[in-house]
Design an enzyme around this catalytic site. Structure first.
Site, PDB file in Angstrom:
ATOM      1  N   GLY A  15       0.831  -1.372  -0.055  1.00  0.00           N
ATOM      2  CA  GLY A  15       0.001  -0.115  -0.167  1.00  0.00           C
ATOM      3  C   GLY A  15       1.110   1.316  -0.029  1.00  0.00           C
ATOM      4  O   GLY A  15       2.150   1.069  -0.071  1.00  0.00           O
ATOM      5  N   TYR A 146     -15.475   3.390   7.664  1.00  0.00           N
ATOM      6  CA  TYR A 146     -13.955   3.423   8.227  1.00  0.00           C
ATOM      7  C   TYR A 146     -13.815   3.854   9.363  1.00  0.00           C
ATOM      8  O   TYR A 146     -13.043   3.463  10.113  1.00  0.00           O
ATOM      9  CB  TYR A 146     -13.294   4.030   6.927  1.00  0.00           C
ATOM     10  CG  TYR A 146     -12.117   4.480   6.946  1.00  0.00           C
ATOM     11  CD1 TYR A 146     -10.966   3.521   6.766  1.00  0.00           C
ATOM     12  CD2 TYR A 146     -11.438   5.856   7.218  1.00  0.00           C
ATOM     13  CE1 TYR A 146      -9.595   3.620   6.960  1.00  0.00           C
ATOM     14  CE2 TYR A 146     -10.163   6.100   7.219  1.00  0.00           C
ATOM     15  CZ  TYR A 146      -9.256   5.026   7.116  1.00  0.00           C
ATOM     16  OH  TYR A 146      -7.599   5.268   7.289  1.00  0.00           O
TER      17      TYR A 146
HETATM   18  P1  NAD Z   1      -3.488   1.477   1.118  1.00  0.00           P
HETATM   19  O1  NAD Z   1      -5.102   1.051   0.842  1.00  0.00           O
HETATM   20  O2  NAD Z   1      -2.627   2.018   0.340  1.00  0.00           O
HETATM   21  O3  NAD Z   1      -2.872   0.000   1.554  1.00  0.00           O
HETATM   22  C1  NAD Z   1      -3.564  -1.242   1.865  1.00  0.00           C
HETATM   23  C2  NAD Z   1      -3.029  -2.230   1.569  1.00  0.00           C
HETATM   24  O4  NAD Z   1      -3.677  -3.428   2.352  1.00  0.00           O
HETATM   25  C3  NAD Z   1      -3.158  -2.755   0.234  1.00  0.00           C
HETATM   26  O5  NAD Z   1      -1.781  -2.910  -0.304  1.00  0.00           O
HETATM   27  C4  NAD Z   1      -4.274  -3.864  -0.076  1.00  0.00           C
HETATM   28  O6  NAD Z   1      -3.861  -4.866  -0.888  1.00  0.00           O
HETATM   29  C5  NAD Z   1      -3.807  -4.402   1.606  1.00  0.00           C
HETATM   30  N1  NAD Z   1      -5.099  -5.239   1.921  1.00  0.00           N
HETATM   31  C6  NAD Z   1      -6.330  -5.197   1.734  1.00  0.00           C
HETATM   32  N2  NAD Z   1      -6.794  -6.125   2.265  1.00  0.00           N
HETATM   33  C7  NAD Z   1      -5.967  -7.202   2.886  1.00  0.00           C
HETATM   34  C8  NAD Z   1      -6.137  -8.353   3.424  1.00  0.00           C
HETATM   35  N3  NAD Z   1      -7.351  -8.942   3.628  1.00  0.00           N
HETATM   36  N4  NAD Z   1      -5.057  -8.982   3.632  1.00  0.00           N
HETATM   37  C9  NAD Z   1      -3.746  -8.371   3.526  1.00  0.00           C
HETATM   38  N5  NAD Z   1      -3.762  -7.093   3.048  1.00  0.00           N
HETATM   39  C10 NAD Z   1      -4.641  -6.560   2.386  1.00  0.00           C
HETATM   40  O7  NAD Z   1      -3.544   2.213   2.563  1.00  0.00           O
HETATM   41  P2  NAD Z   1      -2.512   2.801   3.305  1.00  0.00           P
HETATM   42  O8  NAD Z   1      -2.662   4.440   2.916  1.00  0.00           O
HETATM   43  O9  NAD Z   1      -1.151   2.479   3.181  1.00  0.00           O
HETATM   44  O10 NAD Z   1      -2.868   3.083   4.688  1.00  0.00           O
HETATM   45  C11 NAD Z   1      -2.127   1.974   5.658  1.00  0.00           C
HETATM   46  C12 NAD Z   1      -2.761   2.284   6.961  1.00  0.00           C
HETATM   47  O11 NAD Z   1      -2.827   3.469   7.619  1.00  0.00           O
HETATM   48  C13 NAD Z   1      -4.208   1.981   7.146  1.00  0.00           C
HETATM   49  O12 NAD Z   1      -4.642   1.410   8.339  1.00  0.00           O
HETATM   50  C14 NAD Z   1      -5.092   3.203   7.018  1.00  0.00           C
HETATM   51  O13 NAD Z   1      -6.307   3.402   7.505  1.00  0.00           O
HETATM   52  C15 NAD Z   1      -3.886   4.242   7.592  1.00  0.00           C
HETATM   53  N6  NAD Z   1      -4.124   5.468   7.421  1.00  0.00           N
HETATM   54  C16 NAD Z   1      -3.549   6.051   6.125  1.00  0.00           C
HETATM   55  C17 NAD Z   1      -3.945   7.323   5.770  1.00  0.00           C
HETATM   56  C18 NAD Z   1      -3.369   7.578   4.389  1.00  0.00           C
HETATM   57  O14 NAD Z   1      -3.773   8.805   4.138  1.00  0.00           O
HETATM   58  N7  NAD Z   1      -2.777   6.900   3.445  1.00  0.00           N
HETATM   59  C19 NAD Z   1      -4.453   8.363   6.716  1.00  0.00           C
HETATM   60  C20 NAD Z   1      -4.842   7.830   7.708  1.00  0.00           C
HETATM   61  C21 NAD Z   1      -4.760   6.390   8.103  1.00  0.00           C
HETATM   62  C1  AKB Z   2      -8.586   8.516   3.965  1.00  0.00           C
HETATM   63  O1  AKB Z   2      -8.674   9.501   3.317  1.00  0.00           O
HETATM   64  O2  AKB Z   2      -9.364   7.573   4.027  1.00  0.00           O
HETATM   65  C2  AKB Z   2      -7.255   8.217   4.676  1.00  0.00           C
HETATM   66  C3  AKB Z   2      -7.641   8.701   5.989  1.00  0.00           C
HETATM   67  C4  AKB Z   2      -7.393  10.151   6.596  1.00  0.00           C
HETATM   68  O3  AKB Z   2      -7.673   7.876   6.676  1.00  0.00           O
HETATM   69  N1  AKB Z   2      -6.311   8.859   3.898  1.00  0.00           N
END
Ligand code: NAD
Ligand code: AKB
Length: 329
Positions: A15, A146
């Site tokens: 991800g 979410y």
């Molecule tokens: P992303 O969607 O880019 O990556 C998530 C990964 O999880 C993907 O590669 C997907 O293939 C994998 N995945 C989905 N289902 C799965 C399963 N059943 N088993 C194994 N893998 C699985 O998400 P991200 O942006 O890298 O976020 C990572 C974490 O950070 C998450 O918990 C998200 O809620 C949190 N987060 C992200 C952001 C952001 O802006 N990116 C902000 C706040 C919180």
């Molecule tokens: C989203 O927009 O869903 C994420 C987050 C802030 O958790 N980037």
């Protein structure tokens, strides 16, 4: 004092965050000590440099197998369905975000793992949360599936710590801005897409309105806060699964103005997506992260001008080489 982290399983390593975090963890803990995993097949630098496997976090059997095979003592669970995709498929969001975390915590309890880290989000907050300088302890009340999974996840991490002594930790990330893997399925994604469009076409149609202020963070700070919390001595922590962390806040208009300092002809227009706009409207505009600063010394390095300059430098270099979309951490 808790034992130190030695052998890490990163779940969701393909991800936006997992890709760069895996690279950073391998640099700190050694490539062989960081096992990358995802539901998707991993490729590129992650698969070339260290161990990797395909793993569905909703399968406890698959998780147990990976823990035993690689002698894992720490799990970083990045697998999730984000806010916008979670509204399209709330059942899938519940299954991955909650059952995946439950499997992680139960596995940590049974295998007596050293540590678990699973991020929360500003999505844990809702329309009745104070919008400015949102405190650590406040009204939550998220209105997205979410956000509901994120609040539940925070509570589960705290419960496993208190009830079973599982050292589970988490942070409420703001929107993360990065140059290596494009985000998808989220509400803050515009703040990354805008850079690719600015470099490629000189214009961008934003799906959030001009006044939508949201808390954001640049990837180097995201990696720093994640790894700092992972390594923080447990005796210093009063909180566990729900640390507020902040770096900057801006609206699409303010971000475009900063981009124009480098690309004066950049044009921003609006094609508002009502679903993502209503999600953004339910989230805070800025965050108070005092507890993270006090309990484990959190301090961001990038503000808006520094982040924009660095993003444009990286993406322009790739664009000029004809490889804008070919990044790999
Ligand atoms: P992303 O969607 O880019 O990556 C998530 C990964 O999880 C993907 O590669 C997907 O293939 C994998 N995945 C989905 N289902 C799965 C399963 N059943 N088993 C194994 N893998 C699985 O998400 P991200 O942006 O890298 O976020 C990572 C974490 O950070 C998450 O918990 C998200 O809620 C949190 N987060 C992200 C952001 C952001 O802006 N990116 C902000 C706040 C919180
Ligand atoms: C989203 O927009 O869903 C994420 C987050 C802030 O958790 N980037």
């Amino acid at each position: 004092m808790s034992p130190s982290v030695q052998k890490i399983l990163v779940v969701g390593a393909a991800g936006q965050i997992g890709t760069e975090l895996t690279v950073a963890l391998r640099a700190r803990y050694g490539a062989d000590n960081v096992i990358a995993s995802d539901l998707r097949r991993l490729g590129g630098p992650i698969a070339e440099v260290g161990p990797y496997l395909t793993l569905d976090i909703t399968s406890r059997a698959e998780l147990d197998k990976a823990i035993i095979a690689h002698d894992i003592d720490t799990i970083i669970n990045m697998a999730a369905i984000l806010s916008s995709d979670g509204e399209k498929n709330p059942q899938l969001a519940w299954n991955v975000n909650i059952n995946g975390l439950y499997n992680t915590l139960e596995a940590a309890r049974e295998h007596k793992l050293t540590r678990v880290l699973c991020p929360s989000s500003i999505a844990a907050f809702g329309p009745n949360t104070p919008k400015e300088n949102t405190p650590q302890e406040t009204i939550l009340g998220p209105t997205t599936m979410y956000g509901i999974t994120k609040v539940t996840g925070e509570l589960l991490c705290d419960y496993y710590f208190r009830r079973f002594g599982v050292d589970a930790r988490g942070l409420r990330y703001p929107g993360i801005i990065s140059s290596e893997v494009l985000p998808s399925g989220g509400t803050t994604d515009y703040a990354v897409e805008i850079f690719y469009h600015a470099v490629e076409k000189g214009s961008y149609a934003c799906f959030l309105g001009p006044e939508s202020a949201l808390p954001m963070m640049y990837m180097p700070d995201c990696l720093k806060c994640t790894m700092d919390l992972l390594a923080a001595p447990v005796e210093n922590l009063k909180h566990h699964g729900d640390f507020n962390v902040a770096a900057m806040s801006f609206t699409p208009e303010e971000l475009a103005a900063e981009i124009r300092r480098h690309l004066p002809d950049f044009k921003l227009s609006y094609e508002i997506d009502p679903r993502r706009q209503s999600i953004a409207d339910s989230w805070p505009r800025s965050i108070d992260d005092r507890c993270a600063r006090e309990e484990w010394g959190w301090k961001p390095s990038f503000d808006l001008p520094a982040m924009v300059a660095d993003m444009l430098e990286r993406l322009s270099a790739r664009h000029n080489a004809g490889k804008l979309y070919e990044a790999g951490a």
